[in-house]
Design a protein around this motif. Structure first.
Motif, mmCIF file in Angstrom:
data_model
loop_
_atom_site.group_PDB
_atom_site.id
_atom_site.type_symbol
_atom_site.label_atom_id
_atom_site.label_comp_id
_atom_site.label_asym_id
_atom_site.label_seq_id
_atom_site.Cartn_x
_atom_site.Cartn_y
_atom_site.Cartn_z
ATOM 1 N N GLY A 1 -4.517 -11.231 -4.257
ATOM 2 C CA GLY A 1 -5.110 -10.078 -4.917
ATOM 3 C C GLY A 1 -5.298 -10.250 -6.410
ATOM 4 O O GLY A 1 -6.340 -9.887 -6.973
ATOM 5 N N TRP A 2 -4.293 -10.809 -7.083
ATOM 6 C CA TRP A 2 -4.375 -10.937 -8.533
ATOM 7 C C TRP A 2 -5.460 -11.905 -8.972
ATOM 8 O O TRP A 2 -5.934 -11.856 -10.112
ATOM 9 C CB TRP A 2 -3.026 -11.356 -9.119
ATOM 10 N N PHE B 1 -2.463 -6.446 -6.119
ATOM 11 C CA PHE B 1 -2.143 -5.566 -4.990
ATOM 12 C C PHE B 1 -0.698 -5.106 -5.087
ATOM 13 O O PHE B 1 0.213 -5.918 -5.252
ATOM 14 C CB PHE B 1 -2.372 -6.294 -3.667
ATOM 15 N N PRO B 2 -0.467 -3.793 -4.993
ATOM 16 C CA PRO B 2 0.871 -3.251 -5.219
ATOM 17 C C PRO B 2 1.869 -3.595 -4.122
ATOM 18 O O PRO B 2 1.511 -3.865 -2.980
ATOM 19 C CB PRO B 2 0.626 -1.734 -5.273
ATOM 20 N N GLN C 1 -0.142 1.090 -1.679
ATOM 21 C CA GLN C 1 -0.959 0.331 -0.738
ATOM 22 C C GLN C 1 -1.818 1.265 0.114
ATOM 23 O O GLN C 1 -3.001 1.010 0.354
ATOM 24 C CB GLN C 1 -0.064 -0.518 0.169
ATOM 25 N N LYS C 2 -1.210 2.372 0.571
ATOM 26 C CA LYS C 2 -1.935 3.325 1.414
ATOM 27 C C LYS C 2 -3.077 3.970 0.643
ATOM 28 O O LYS C 2 -4.178 4.150 1.169
ATOM 29 C CB LYS C 2 -0.986 4.385 1.940
ATOM 30 N N VAL C 3 -2.816 4.310 -0.622
ATOM 31 C CA VAL C 3 -3.866 4.922 -1.441
ATOM 32 C C VAL C 3 -5.057 3.976 -1.569
ATOM 33 O O VAL C 3 -6.211 4.375 -1.388
ATOM 34 C CB VAL C 3 -3.329 5.294 -2.839
ATOM 35 N N LEU C 4 -4.790 2.714 -1.876
ATOM 36 C CA LEU C 4 -5.878 1.752 -2.043
ATOM 37 C C LEU C 4 -6.633 1.530 -0.739
ATOM 38 O O LEU C 4 -7.857 1.375 -0.739
ATOM 39 C CB LEU C 4 -5.335 0.434 -2.569
#
Length: 434
Positions: A276-277, A350-351, A357-360
């Motif tokens: 992700g980063w 990515f958190p 994670q759910k929000v994204l």
């Protein structure tokens, strides 16, 4: 010459190339050692953390607190900085970011970092994916880091380059095309290179790191024993990559140097392993080269061989901090789900918290730079099934200093798979205590 564990961790890495880009911020709080009033907190982070706006927000929420930021250029240099200052007994920031790749070395000196259970981190244990919290827990049960991001990994690809080679460019079709083993991924690359005369990936170091991270056990066994020499599965994967390099699939780029970003614009290579980063890294490279969405990059929900994690970080508070309580409060706030969502939007990483994670995943906002790919949702899907691999104290040394030079020599055509492997084993004996 072999190095003792603690001196080896600093000395061997001093000349290493980075595992990840590094940003460091310096901050100081107002707890122990302060007399009240205004407080300056120092923070050191790495990579593209996306904290700039969050620092400003925290200062507004906490009048009298000032956050002072600095930058270290690479992960290797950051590790050297941390261990040099640990050896000196001074100089570390109030909050220090620790990279997953050298967390094992930090755990050997974990008593030099604050036990965050003293500041209530146990109340947040359920916030993170379970293995993230466990990673930051030392053998004595002390928790020394608030989890920031994790590195679920997909494939970045250039849709224009794929189309020009007669390959599918739709991301769902690309995911189906690249679903399979690393051997399958390299075979598609051979088709692409034969058709275009251009490279499939940027350089072998990142690919090798991804392959190793994906194995149940990497450079160390799960019980902490070195796992390189005599590791038949590791050697098999090394030979697989060496064959791909020999067939011209590598663009022979220097790690972290893509010709000022131009290689992402001019079609030098077609795919890239993307935790992700890395999306934030590519964004910065494209912008540096004057590129934009028209360059053709996209992000597919696929990774050869299945789920893999590369990277991730923690925010820790050194025992030398004069403001431990305030530093812990800042690190706690920065890693709350709400802030992790903001961080992800700013930096592309990515958190590690389940709520973020759910929000994204639910929002699935299109990423304009990557052909409107729903990168948050894709990374959430890539995170499923990821399991943290045990990282030993010299894991990053082995990746960068043991395998780095042989892979570079292989990439330049100066050696073959046997010669590169022998060189790696020799460097292992020289640099890592067995």
């Amino acid at each position: 010459m072999k190095l003792s564990r603690h001196t080896r961790a600093a000395a061997a890495v001093a000349g290493a190339a980075s595992i990840a880009l590094l940003a460091s911020a310096c901050a100081t709080g107002g707890g122990e050692g302060s007399e009240g009033g205004d407080v300056e907190l120092t923070v050191t982070t790495f990579g593209t953390f996306g904290y700039e706006d969050l620092y400003k927000e925290y200062e507004k929420l906490n009048p009298g607190v000032t956050i002072k930021a600095t930058n270290i250029d690479t992960g290797g240099n950051a590790r050297t900085d941390v261990f040099t200052k640990l050896a000196a007994g001074s100089g570390l920031s109030d909050v220090v970011a620790i990279e997953e790749g050298w967390l094992g070395a930090i755990m050997e000196v974990s008593d030099q970092f604050v036990d965050l259970t003293e500041y209530g981190i146990e109340d947040r244990k359920a916030d993170w994916v379970d293995w993230k919290y466990d990673q930051a827990t030392d053998p004595d049960g002390r928790v020394i880091g608030y989890g920031t991001d994790i590195g679920p990994t997909g494939i970045c690809y250039n849709g224009k380059a794929f189309a020009a080679a007669g390959l599918p460019s739709d991301r769902d079709e690309v995911a189906a095309l690249l679903e399979g083993s690393w051997a399958d991924y390299f075979d598609v690359g051979r088709q692409y290179t034969a058709k275009t005369g251009k490279a499939w990936f940027d350089q072998p170091g990142f690919v090798w790191n991804s392959i190793v991270n994906q194995m149940p056990e990497g450079y160390y066994t799960s019980d902490g024993e070195l796992n390189v020499e005599g590791n038949a599965e590791l050697r098999k994967n090394f030979d697989l990559l060496a064959a791909a390099v020999g067939d011209g699939l590598s663009a022979q780029q220097a790690q972290w140097d893509w010709n000022g970003g131009k290689s992402f614009v001019d079609g030098t290579f077609a795919t890239m392993v993307c935790p992700g980063w890395m999306l934030g890294t590519i964004k910065g490279q494209l912008e540096a080269a004057g590129g934009d969405a028209s360059a053709g990059w996209d992000f597919a929900d696929v990774f050869p061989g299945g789920p893999s994690n590369w990277g991730g970080a923690f925010l820790s508070v050194p025992e030398t901090s004069q403001h431990k309580e305030e530093a812990a409060e800042l690190a706690d706030w920065l890693t709350q789900p709400e802030q992790q969502v903001k961080q992800s939007k700013a930096a592309g990483n990515f958190p590690s918290t389940l709520e973020a994670q759910k929000v994204l995943a639910d929002e699935a906002e299109p990423n304009e730079l990557f052909n409107d790919a729903p990168t948050g949702a894709i990374l959430a899907a890539r995170a499923e099934g990821v399991k943290a691999q045990f990282k030993g104290p010299d894991d990053s040394v082995i990746q960068e200093n043991v395998f780095g030079p042989p892979l570079q020599a292989l990439d330049r055509g100066e050696t073959d798979a046997d010669g590169a492997w022998e060189q790696a084993v020799g460097l292992l004996h020289e640099l890592v205590e067995e």
